[in-house]
Motif scaffolding. Structure first.
Motif, PDB file in Angstrom:
ATOM      1  N   VAL A  24       0.864  -1.182   0.000  1.00  0.00           N
ATOM      2  CA  VAL A  24       0.000   0.000   0.000  1.00  0.00           C
ATOM      3  C   VAL A  24       0.900   1.230   0.000  1.00  0.00           C
ATOM      4  N   TYR A  25       0.676   2.138  -0.933  1.00  0.00           N
ATOM      5  CA  TYR A  25       1.381   3.427  -0.894  1.00  0.00           C
ATOM      6  C   TYR A  25       0.544   4.390  -0.055  1.00  0.00           C
ATOM      7  N   ARG A  26       1.220   5.128   0.774  1.00  0.00           N
ATOM      8  CA  ARG A  26       0.508   6.071   1.650  1.00  0.00           C
ATOM      9  C   ARG A  26       1.054   7.467   1.440  1.00  0.00           C
ATOM     10  N   GLU A  36      -4.479   6.331   0.932  1.00  0.00           N
ATOM     11  CA  GLU A  36      -3.869   5.018   0.694  1.00  0.00           C
ATOM     12  C   GLU A  36      -4.144   4.545  -0.722  1.00  0.00           C
ATOM     13  N   PHE A  37      -3.167   3.885  -1.290  1.00  0.00           N
ATOM     14  CA  PHE A  37      -3.355   3.323  -2.632  1.00  0.00           C
ATOM     15  C   PHE A  37      -2.802   1.899  -2.648  1.00  0.00           C
ATOM     16  N   LEU A  38      -3.680   0.957  -2.933  1.00  0.00           N
ATOM     17  CA  LEU A  38      -3.255  -0.444  -2.969  1.00  0.00           C
ATOM     18  C   LEU A  38      -2.597  -0.731  -4.327  1.00  0.00           C
ATOM     19  N   ALA A  39      -1.286  -0.978  -4.309  1.00  0.00           N
ATOM     20  CA  ALA A  39      -0.554  -1.190  -5.565  1.00  0.00           C
ATOM     21  C   ALA A  39      -0.374  -2.674  -5.866  1.00  0.00           C
ATOM     22  N   VAL A  40      -0.135  -3.477  -4.836  1.00  0.00           N
ATOM     23  CA  VAL A  40       0.016  -4.925  -5.023  1.00  0.00           C
ATOM     24  C   VAL A  40      -0.925  -5.603  -4.044  1.00  0.00           C
ATOM     25  N   PRO A  58      -0.045  -5.657 -17.167  1.00  0.00           N
ATOM     26  CA  PRO A  58      -0.435  -4.370 -17.742  1.00  0.00           C
ATOM     27  C   PRO A  58       0.286  -3.199 -17.074  1.00  0.00           C
ATOM     28  N   SER A  59       0.407  -2.102 -17.799  1.00  0.00           N
ATOM     29  CA  SER A  59       1.053  -0.904 -17.261  1.00  0.00           C
ATOM     30  C   SER A  59       0.332  -0.462 -15.979  1.00  0.00           C
ATOM     31  N   GLY A  60       1.120  -0.152 -14.963  1.00  0.00           N
ATOM     32  CA  GLY A  60       0.554   0.344 -13.704  1.00  0.00           C
ATOM     33  C   GLY A  60       0.081  -0.755 -12.769  1.00  0.00           C
ATOM     34  N   CYS A  61       0.352  -2.025 -13.123  1.00  0.00           N
ATOM     35  CA  CYS A  61      -0.193  -3.110 -12.280  1.00  0.00           C
ATOM     36  C   CYS A  61       0.645  -3.349 -11.033  1.00  0.00           C
ATOM     37  N   GLY A  62       1.874  -2.848 -10.999  1.00  0.00           N
ATOM     38  CA  GLY A  62       2.684  -3.013  -9.780  1.00  0.00           C
ATOM     39  C   GLY A  62       4.008  -3.737  -9.982  1.00  0.00           C
ATOM     40  N   LYS A  63       4.472  -3.840 -11.227  1.00  0.00           N
ATOM     41  CA  LYS A  63       5.713  -4.577 -11.503  1.00  0.00           C
ATOM     42  C   LYS A  63       6.927  -3.881 -10.899  1.00  0.00           C
ATOM     43  N   SER A  64       7.043  -2.567 -11.147  1.00  0.00           N
ATOM     44  CA  SER A  64       8.189  -1.824 -10.586  1.00  0.00           C
ATOM     45  C   SER A  64       8.123  -1.855  -9.067  1.00  0.00           C
ATOM     46  N   THR A  65       6.911  -1.755  -8.543  1.00  0.00           N
ATOM     47  CA  THR A  65       6.734  -1.804  -7.090  1.00  0.00           C
ATOM     48  C   THR A  65       7.276  -3.120  -6.537  1.00  0.00           C
ATOM     49  N   LEU A  66       6.945  -4.219  -7.226  1.00  0.00           N
ATOM     50  CA  LEU A  66       7.427  -5.529  -6.761  1.00  0.00           C
ATOM     51  C   LEU A  66       8.954  -5.594  -6.777  1.00  0.00           C
ATOM     52  N   PHE A 102      16.940   0.144 -13.203  1.00  0.00           N
ATOM     53  CA  PHE A 102      15.647   0.814 -13.084  1.00  0.00           C
ATOM     54  C   PHE A 102      15.056   1.057 -14.465  1.00  0.00           C
ATOM     55  N   GLN A 103      13.782   1.463 -14.456  1.00  0.00           N
ATOM     56  CA  GLN A 103      13.097   1.737 -15.721  1.00  0.00           C
ATOM     57  C   GLN A 103      13.760   2.922 -16.436  1.00  0.00           C
ATOM     58  N   GLN A 104      14.317   3.857 -15.676  1.00  0.00           N
ATOM     59  CA  GLN A 104      15.119   4.965 -16.234  1.00  0.00           C
ATOM     60  C   GLN A 104      16.583   4.705 -15.844  1.00  0.00           C
ATOM     61  N   ASP A 179      14.216  -3.683 -14.615  1.00  0.00           N
ATOM     62  CA  ASP A 179      12.894  -3.124 -14.866  1.00  0.00           C
ATOM     63  C   ASP A 179      12.841  -2.568 -16.286  1.00  0.00           C
ATOM     64  N   GLU A 180      12.287  -3.344 -17.187  1.00  0.00           N
ATOM     65  CA  GLU A 180      12.245  -2.971 -18.602  1.00  0.00           C
ATOM     66  C   GLU A 180      13.593  -2.451 -19.092  1.00  0.00           C
ATOM     67  N   PRO A 181      14.637  -3.261 -18.958  1.00  0.00           N
ATOM     68  CA  PRO A 181      15.979  -2.766 -19.254  1.00  0.00           C
ATOM     69  C   PRO A 181      16.196  -2.406 -20.716  1.00  0.00           C
ATOM     70  N   THR A 212       9.330  -6.975 -18.389  1.00  0.00           N
ATOM     71  CA  THR A 212       9.326  -6.559 -19.787  1.00  0.00           C
ATOM     72  C   THR A 212       7.894  -6.373 -20.273  1.00  0.00           C
ATOM     73  N   HIS A 213       7.723  -5.452 -21.204  1.00  0.00           N
ATOM     74  CA  HIS A 213       6.415  -5.269 -21.831  1.00  0.00           C
ATOM     75  C   HIS A 213       6.290  -6.116 -23.088  1.00  0.00           C
ATOM     76  N   SER A 214       7.413  -6.739 -23.474  1.00  0.00           N
ATOM     77  CA  SER A 214       7.375  -7.551 -24.688  1.00  0.00           C
ATOM     78  C   SER A 214       7.135  -9.009 -24.307  1.00  0.00           C
TER      79      SER A 214
HETATM   80  N1  LIG Z   1       5.719   6.056  -4.844  1.00  0.00           N
HETATM   81  C1  LIG Z   1       4.442   5.868  -5.154  1.00  0.00           C
HETATM   82  N2  LIG Z   1       3.463   6.472  -4.453  1.00  0.00           N
HETATM   83  C2  LIG Z   1       2.170   6.275  -4.748  1.00  0.00           C
HETATM   84  N3  LIG Z   1       1.716   5.478  -5.740  1.00  0.00           N
HETATM   85  C3  LIG Z   1       2.649   4.856  -6.477  1.00  0.00           C
HETATM   86  C4  LIG Z   1       4.054   5.018  -6.236  1.00  0.00           C
HETATM   87  N4  LIG Z   1       4.726   4.256  -7.131  1.00  0.00           N
HETATM   88  C5  LIG Z   1       3.797   3.659  -7.896  1.00  0.00           C
HETATM   89  N5  LIG Z   1       2.549   4.013  -7.502  1.00  0.00           N
HETATM   90  C6  LIG Z   1       1.278   3.511  -8.059  1.00  0.00           C
HETATM   91  O1  LIG Z   1       1.275   2.106  -7.918  1.00  0.00           O
HETATM   92  C7  LIG Z   1       0.773   1.485  -9.093  1.00  0.00           C
HETATM   93  C8  LIG Z   1       1.825   0.524  -9.609  1.00  0.00           C
HETATM   94  O2  LIG Z   1       2.937   1.277 -10.067  1.00  0.00           O
HETATM   95  P1  LIG Z   1       4.200   0.568 -10.699  1.00  0.00           P
HETATM   96  O3  LIG Z   1       5.182   1.621 -11.019  1.00  0.00           O
HETATM   97  O4  LIG Z   1       4.636  -0.529  -9.805  1.00  0.00           O
HETATM   98  O5  LIG Z   1       3.550  -0.056 -12.021  1.00  0.00           O
HETATM   99  P2  LIG Z   1       4.233  -0.866 -13.227  1.00  0.00           P
HETATM  100  O6  LIG Z   1       3.517  -2.191 -13.330  1.00  0.00           O
HETATM  101  O7  LIG Z   1       5.685  -0.882 -13.074  1.00  0.00           O
HETATM  102  O8  LIG Z   1       3.789   0.020 -14.490  1.00  0.00           O
HETATM  103  P3  LIG Z   1       4.595   0.293 -15.875  1.00  0.00           P
HETATM  104  O9  LIG Z   1       4.471  -0.968 -16.666  1.00  0.00           O
HETATM  105  O10 LIG Z   1       3.806   1.412 -16.488  1.00  0.00           O
HETATM  106  O11 LIG Z   1       5.987   0.670 -15.532  1.00  0.00           O
HETATM  107  C9  LIG Z   1       0.423   2.602 -10.062  1.00  0.00           C
HETATM  108  O12 LIG Z   1      -0.961   2.813 -10.008  1.00  0.00           O
HETATM  109  C10 LIG Z   1       1.168   3.801  -9.551  1.00  0.00           C
HETATM  110  O13 LIG Z   1       0.416   4.971  -9.760  1.00  0.00           O
END
Ligand SMILES: Nc1ncnc2c1ncn2[C@@H]1O[C@H](COP(=O)(O)OP(=O)(O)OP(=O)(O)O)[C@@H](O)[C@H]1O
Ligand SMILES: [Mg+2]
Length: 271
Positions: A24-26, A36-40, A58-66, A102-104, A179-181, A212-214
């Motif tokens: 959860v991002y807070r 609060e935002f539930l990311a994973v 899918p984009s935004g599903c939480g991969k980078s977070t994981l 990292f993604q960047q 992360d999407e190298p 990866t997105h591919s």
């Molecule tokens: N530091 C943060 N604070 C709050 N919300 C965040 C933070 N980082 C990511 N999120 C949210 O968590 C969700 C997952 O983000 P994440 O970056 O993990 O997605 P992703 O699967 O890597 O997406 P992409 O494929 O576009 O890179 C998104 O909805 C994003 O808005």
């Protein structure tokens, strides 16, 4: 799969065990309220030493977070995460044992490319002379010979990302998180880097987790594929990819490869 790799697709305790992981991002709002935002939501998988796990969703599903949770950059809010139960016995240290792309590229703009690649070695206090030699080898490996003394702004986006890949390997980490190298690379360089990454993996026995997105790339690289649902991430599937090794580009035209690709498309609901 080669005999060596078959041996590595381990039988013992996993290097990483995620069970019902939740994040959860807070964010503190004005007035003391916390948003609060539930990311994973619910992610479970076992990753063994020597595995190459491709992570798609899918984009935004939480991969980078994981990946950030696995690297120790973020904590988690529910479920359990165990890292370091693999062979060798030494305790796992996120700083020393993890290399992250990292993604960047996130290069330090005032350090040369060589100094950027050497950064983890400097932070860990490793022998600079040895690290310098290794940095030059890695720069050659990622096709950046001759750019060691340039500053990041003098390189293209794809070249900067390749420098970041070299940086992730400089301290010889056990676990490499990417992360999407290859997202910023042209198609040809990307295929070359895929083969290069497989070579490093085969030679070193390191454990890789690659976002990866591919879907083709996920199937081509992975010993296993983890497919996540749209956010907040849950497991759609986690399965081994049993394709012959060494993996070469012509594999992409084989029916077995196509079957795996179709399986991932189906899981993601892509028509
Ligand atoms: N530091 C943060 N604070 C709050 N919300 C965040 C933070 N980082 C990511 N999120 C949210 O968590 C969700 C997952 O983000 P994440 O970056 O993990 O997605 P992703 O699967 O890597 O997406 P992409 O494929 O576009 O890179 C998104 O909805 C994003 O808005
Ligand atoms: Mg991401």
């Amino acid at each position: 799969m080669s005999a060596v790799l078959r041996e590595r697709v381990a039988t013992g305790a996993p290097l990483i065990r995620m069970q019902q992981l939740r994040k959860v991002y807070r964010k503190k709002q004005a007035g003391g309220r916390t948003e609060e935002f539930l990311a994973v939501s619910d992610v479970s998988m076992d990753i063994h030493e020597g595995d190459m796990v491709s992570l798609v969703g899918p984009s935004g599903c939480g991969k980078s977070t994981l990946l950030k949770i696995l690297s120790g950059l973020h904590g988690h809010d529910g479920g359990t995460l165990q890292i370091g139960g693999g062979a060798g016995g030494a305790p796992f240290n996120a700083g020393r044992d993890v290399g992250m792309v990292f993604q960047q590229p996130v290069l330090l703009k005032w350090r040369t490319i060589l100094e950027n690649v050497m950064l983890p070695a400097d932070i860990l206090g490793l022998d600079r002379k040895k690290a310098r030699v290794r940095a030059h080898e890695l720069l050659e490996m990622v096709g950046l010979t001759g750019f060691a003394d340039k500053l990041p702004y003098e390189l293209s986006g794809g070249m900067q990302q390749r420098a970041a890949i070299a940086r992730a390997l400089i301290h010889d980490p056990k676990l490499v998180l990417m992360d999407e190298p290859f997202g910023a690379l042209d198609a040809l360089t990307r295929e070359k880097m895929n083969l290069e990454m497989l070579r490093i993996w085969e030679e070193t026995g390191k454990t890789f987790v690659v976002v990866t997105h591919s879907i083709q790339e996920a199937v081509f690289l992975g010993t296993h594929c983890a497919v996540l649902t749209a956010g907040p991430a849950r497991m759609a599937d986690f399965f081994p990819i049993d394709l012959p090794a060494p993996r070469r580009l012509h594999l992409k035209t084989s029916p077995a490869f196509g079957d795996y690709v179709r399986r991932v498309y189906d899981l993601l609901g892509v028509e």
